[in-house]
Scaffold this motif. Structure first.
Motif, PDB file in Angstrom:
ATOM      1  N   ILE A  67       0.849  -1.183   0.000  1.00  0.00           N
ATOM      2  CA  ILE A  67       0.000   0.000   0.000  1.00  0.00           C
ATOM      3  C   ILE A  67       0.886   1.235   0.000  1.00  0.00           C
ATOM      4  CG2 ILE A  67      -1.809   1.274   1.213  1.00  0.00           C
ATOM      5  CD1 ILE A  67      -2.748  -1.321   2.438  1.00  0.00           C
ATOM      6  N   LYS A  68       0.861   1.980  -1.085  1.00  0.00           N
ATOM      7  CA  LYS A  68       1.651   3.204  -1.182  1.00  0.00           C
ATOM      8  C   LYS A  68       0.821   4.356  -0.609  1.00  0.00           C
ATOM      9  CE  LYS A  68       4.517   1.738  -5.072  1.00  0.00           C
ATOM     10  NZ  LYS A  68       5.795   1.784  -4.331  1.00  0.00           N
ATOM     11  N   LEU A  69       1.434   5.101   0.301  1.00  0.00           N
ATOM     12  CA  LEU A  69       0.716   6.115   1.067  1.00  0.00           C
ATOM     13  C   LEU A  69       1.026   7.534   0.585  1.00  0.00           C
ATOM     14  CD1 LEU A  69       1.301   4.721   4.685  1.00  0.00           C
ATOM     15  CD2 LEU A  69      -0.614   4.245   3.145  1.00  0.00           C
ATOM     16  N   LEU A  93       2.369  -4.336   3.429  1.00  0.00           N
ATOM     17  CA  LEU A  93       3.617  -3.581   3.345  1.00  0.00           C
ATOM     18  C   LEU A  93       3.263  -2.146   2.995  1.00  0.00           C
ATOM     19  CD1 LEU A  93       5.863  -6.091   1.356  1.00  0.00           C
ATOM     20  CD2 LEU A  93       5.754  -5.764   3.838  1.00  0.00           C
ATOM     21  N   LEU A  94       3.402  -1.247   3.966  1.00  0.00           N
ATOM     22  CA  LEU A  94       3.115   0.163   3.731  1.00  0.00           C
ATOM     23  C   LEU A  94       4.377   0.840   3.208  1.00  0.00           C
ATOM     24  CD1 LEU A  94       1.084   1.086   6.960  1.00  0.00           C
ATOM     25  CD2 LEU A  94       0.351  -0.166   4.917  1.00  0.00           C
ATOM     26  N   ARG A  99      10.511   3.998   1.870  1.00  0.00           N
ATOM     27  CA  ARG A  99      10.695   3.226   3.099  1.00  0.00           C
ATOM     28  C   ARG A  99       9.428   2.444   3.409  1.00  0.00           C
ATOM     29  NH1 ARG A  99      15.263   4.707   5.784  1.00  0.00           N
ATOM     30  NH2 ARG A  99      14.538   4.191   7.871  1.00  0.00           N
ATOM     31  N   TYR A 100       9.586   1.383   4.179  1.00  0.00           N
ATOM     32  CA  TYR A 100       8.488   0.434   4.383  1.00  0.00           C
ATOM     33  C   TYR A 100       8.239   0.134   5.860  1.00  0.00           C
ATOM     34  CZ  TYR A 100       8.449  -0.736  -0.593  1.00  0.00           C
ATOM     35  OH  TYR A 100       8.337  -0.680  -1.966  1.00  0.00           O
ATOM     36  N   TRP A 127       9.719   2.117  10.275  1.00  0.00           N
ATOM     37  CA  TRP A 127       9.996   2.433   8.878  1.00  0.00           C
ATOM     38  C   TRP A 127      11.442   2.068   8.563  1.00  0.00           C
ATOM     39  CZ3 TRP A 127       6.315   3.458   5.483  1.00  0.00           C
ATOM     40  CH2 TRP A 127       5.113   4.003   5.917  1.00  0.00           C
ATOM     41  N   MET A 128      11.662   1.400   7.438  1.00  0.00           N
ATOM     42  CA  MET A 128      13.012   0.990   7.050  1.00  0.00           C
ATOM     43  C   MET A 128      13.036   0.638   5.564  1.00  0.00           C
ATOM     44  SD  MET A 128      13.047  -2.780   8.894  1.00  0.00           S
ATOM     45  CE  MET A 128      12.509  -2.079  10.464  1.00  0.00           C
ATOM     46  N   PRO A 129      14.233   0.512   4.976  1.00  0.00           N
ATOM     47  CA  PRO A 129      14.302   0.049   3.577  1.00  0.00           C
ATOM     48  C   PRO A 129      13.713  -1.355   3.461  1.00  0.00           C
ATOM     49  CG  PRO A 129      16.398   0.980   4.272  1.00  0.00           C
ATOM     50  CD  PRO A 129      15.561   0.870   5.507  1.00  0.00           C
TER      51      PRO A 129
END
Length: 217
Positions: A67-69, A93-94, A99-100, A127-129
């Motif tokens: 899900i791209k925010l 996976l946001l 970052r995810y 949040w992280m790569p």
């Protein structure tokens, strides 16, 4: 994604409109879809038909949704609504600005004779790569892969030296949170209480709750 086998790849873009038109959503949840979510992709399907693993008894397949925010914030109620109505387990996976975060709930059948699910506590990473997400396909069947995903995402709070089930681990964590909330509330009361005898009573209860918390950790 996540280094999953190519046989699991689906990579289908799903219209946000399809979600809020086909799920039972309130106007507030529809607004979350519109305002907070940019796009949704169904990235992977993990099942006995797509990986060399045995079927699960309670988990038939795990879907991976990216899900791209529009910002780094998402109302978790929208994830819960999707989880409640879709009849399979979902790894969310946001993504925001490259970052995810990985999100997953403890989820079980509602037992109402429908395909609905009872969705419990959500766990998520920082949040992280993407390549640093603590997720790997681990287990001999789909049930175990799901359990390990939840434990990997939750980190220390669901780790145990006992042979307890995932459900037991989640229940223990819920009890821990409940006790900590009661302890915090009592500590605040002790600080405000002026009468010595009431302070003593509150401290006795505080000691009992702390011992109970210590016993479940």
């Amino acid at each position: 994604m996540l280094g999953l086998p190519k046989t699991t790849e689906f990579n289908k873009r799903i219209s946000k409109q399809k979600f809020y038109e086909n799920l039972t959503v309130t106007p507030a949840i529809k607004r979350v879809f519109i305002d907070q979510i940019k796009v949704i992709y169904w990235r992977n399907k993990i099942a006995a038909t797509t990986v060399n693993l045995a079927p699960g008894e309670t988990v038939t397949e795990i879907e991976v949704f990216e899900i791209k925010l529009n910002s780094s914030q998402l109302d978790a109620a929208v994830l819960k609504q999707i989880d409640k109505e879709l009849p399979y387990h979902i790894l969310f996976l946001l993504e925001y600005e490259g970052r995810y975060q990985a999100w997953m709930a403890y989820k079980e059948e509602a037992g109402s004779g429908t395909n609905a699910f009872k969705v419990g506590t959500y766990y998520h990473t920082d949040w992280m790569p993407e390549d640093e997400l603590p997720l790997k396909l681990d287990g001999l069947n789909i049930d175990k892969v799901y359990e390990n995903f939840v434990r990997q995402i939750a980190g220390d709070v669901l780790q145990t030296n006992n042979e307890e089930s995932l459900k037991e681990s989640v229940e223990r964590d819920e009890k821990r949170k409940q006790l900590q909330k009661q302890i915090d509330s009592l500590q605040a009361k002790v600080r405000k209480e002026k009468q010595l005898n009431k302070q003593v009573q509150l401290n006795v209860e505080l000691k009992r709750l702390r011992k109970e918390l210590e016993d479940i950790l």
